[in-house]
Design an enzyme around this catalytic site. Structure first.
Site, PDB file in Angstrom:
ATOM      1  N   CYS A   1       0.828  -1.201   0.000  1.00  0.00           N
ATOM      2  CA  CYS A   1       0.000   0.000   0.000  1.00  0.00           C
ATOM      3  C   CYS A   1       0.868   1.259   0.000  1.00  0.00           C
ATOM      4  O   CYS A   1       1.778   1.387   0.814  1.00  0.00           O
ATOM      5  CB  CYS A   1      -0.912   0.014   1.220  1.00  0.00           C
ATOM      6  SG  CYS A   1      -1.979   1.473   1.305  1.00  0.00           S
TER       7      CYS A   1
ATOM      8  N   GLY B   1      -9.188  -7.169  -7.392  1.00  0.00           N
ATOM      9  CA  GLY B   1      -9.654  -6.119  -6.494  1.00  0.00           C
ATOM     10  C   GLY B   1     -10.875  -5.413  -7.020  1.00  0.00           C
ATOM     11  O   GLY B   1     -12.005  -5.886  -6.896  1.00  0.00           O
TER      12      GLY B   1
END
Length: 337
Positions: free
Chosen positions: A97, A230
């Protein structure tokens, strides 16, 4: 407990603000075999926060894994132990991230620069739990040479017992790109992830990034053990209905999206009775009928009415009826035309 290659064959990625317990429950209605992941929780939140609120999940969600954010081996070990106690089947370390939040905490994608530390984190977690410990990473950050960065990280993770690697096949740019831009702008390098798999034949490796269709997923599975999806799974949940029959040779749990919504209703009613707001559940359904007539009316009705005080299952049913009515009109026109 170890992970087999088939365990990572298909998974829905951890996504902040999206893959909460309501989202995961609905996704499980669409696929019994997909591996589901929580939103990332920091070690501090797990150790010191309201665990009953942050970590609760319905047993129906299994197999479900929790993703941790952190960079201190001792804290990760303690948090991983709590994850195991809660009944999760896997703990995943976030090494991908690029948000400001994780950069300020010096974890997430920042850890691509510190493979030795990541190895220490993996070892500490492995020593504290019996459930699988996995890592989700990028192929590098900023000016790193991707092959060198990815292989260095993977090798230290494997040396310290990692059970699987999930690789987002893009670099992350910690300066100059927003988290949203980091999901699209850096070029994809699937070939690099495939080379990693050839170098580590005994380690389950799944690929992530830019895959939006079942044909693309199946093509990747000729080269790696698994695919992690995702946004495509979130914005077009119909994709998940194809997972069990096409990737696992098992029947889909619902005949179509309407049947999946019907199966979701008892859960919605239980949550409403416990004080949850309808909009907190239906916000995950907005992409549900995106390819069908009436989808816009479905989204509008949920967006406007599900947030109203006292909104109940009748609001969701009325929104679905918009799609049913549009489909009926189209069928009628086809017959008369």
């Amino acid at each position: 407990m170890t992970l087999r290659a088939t365990d990572v064959r298909f998974s829905v990625a951890p996504m902040m603000d999206w893959t909460d317990r309501h989202c995961r429950y609905f996704h499980r209605l669409l696929s019994r075999r997909a591996r589901l992941y929580t939103e990332m929780l920091t070690t501090g939140a797990v150790i010191h926060g309201d665990r009953a609120r942050l970590m609760a999940f319905d047993p129906f969600e299994q197999p479900v894994a929790l993703q941790l954010g952190g960079a201190e081996p001792a804290a990760l070990a303690k948090a991983a132990g709590l994850v195991e106690t809660f009944g999760y089947q896997e703990v995943n370390l976030n090494v991908g991230c690029p948000s400001d939040r994780v950069q300020n905490g010096a974890f997430g994608a920042c850890l691509m620069r510190e493979p030795a530390l990541v190895g220490d984190c993996v070892k500490a977690m492995k020593d504290s739990v019996a459930i699988p410990v996995t890592v989700k990473c990028r192929i590098g950050v900023d000016d790193q040479e991707p092959e060198q960065a990815l292989f260095a990280l993977a090798e230290t993770c494997v040396a310290n017992g990692v059970d699987a690697l999930f690789v987002h096949a893009r670099k992350a740019w910690l300066k100059g790109l927003s988290p949203k831009e980091n999901r699209d702008v850096p070029p994809l390098d699937y070939a690099l992830v495939r080379r990693l798999k050839r170098a580590l034949p005994d380690v389950p490796i799944a690929i992530n990034g830019g895959l939006t269709s079942m044909s693309q997923i199946e093509e990747q599975l000729d080269h790696v053990d698994g695919v992690m999806i995702g946004r495509a799974a979130y914005h077009d949940p119909a994709l998940l209905l194809a997972v069990d029959p096409r990737l696992f040779g098992a029947p889909a749990p619902a005949a179509d999206l309407f049947e999946a919504v019907d199966a979701f209703l008892p859960y919605v009613e239980r949550q409403l009775a416990a004080g949850e707001r309808l909009a907190n559940m239906t916000r995950h359904l907005l992409g549900l009928f995106s390819r069908m007539p009436g989808a816009r009316s479905f989204r509008r009705r949920l967006a406007l009415d599900a947030v109203k005080p006292g909104a109940g299952v009748e609001t969701l049913l009325a929104a679905v009826d918009e799609v049913r009515a549009a489909a009926a009109r189209r069928a009628e026109l086809a017959e008369t035309g």
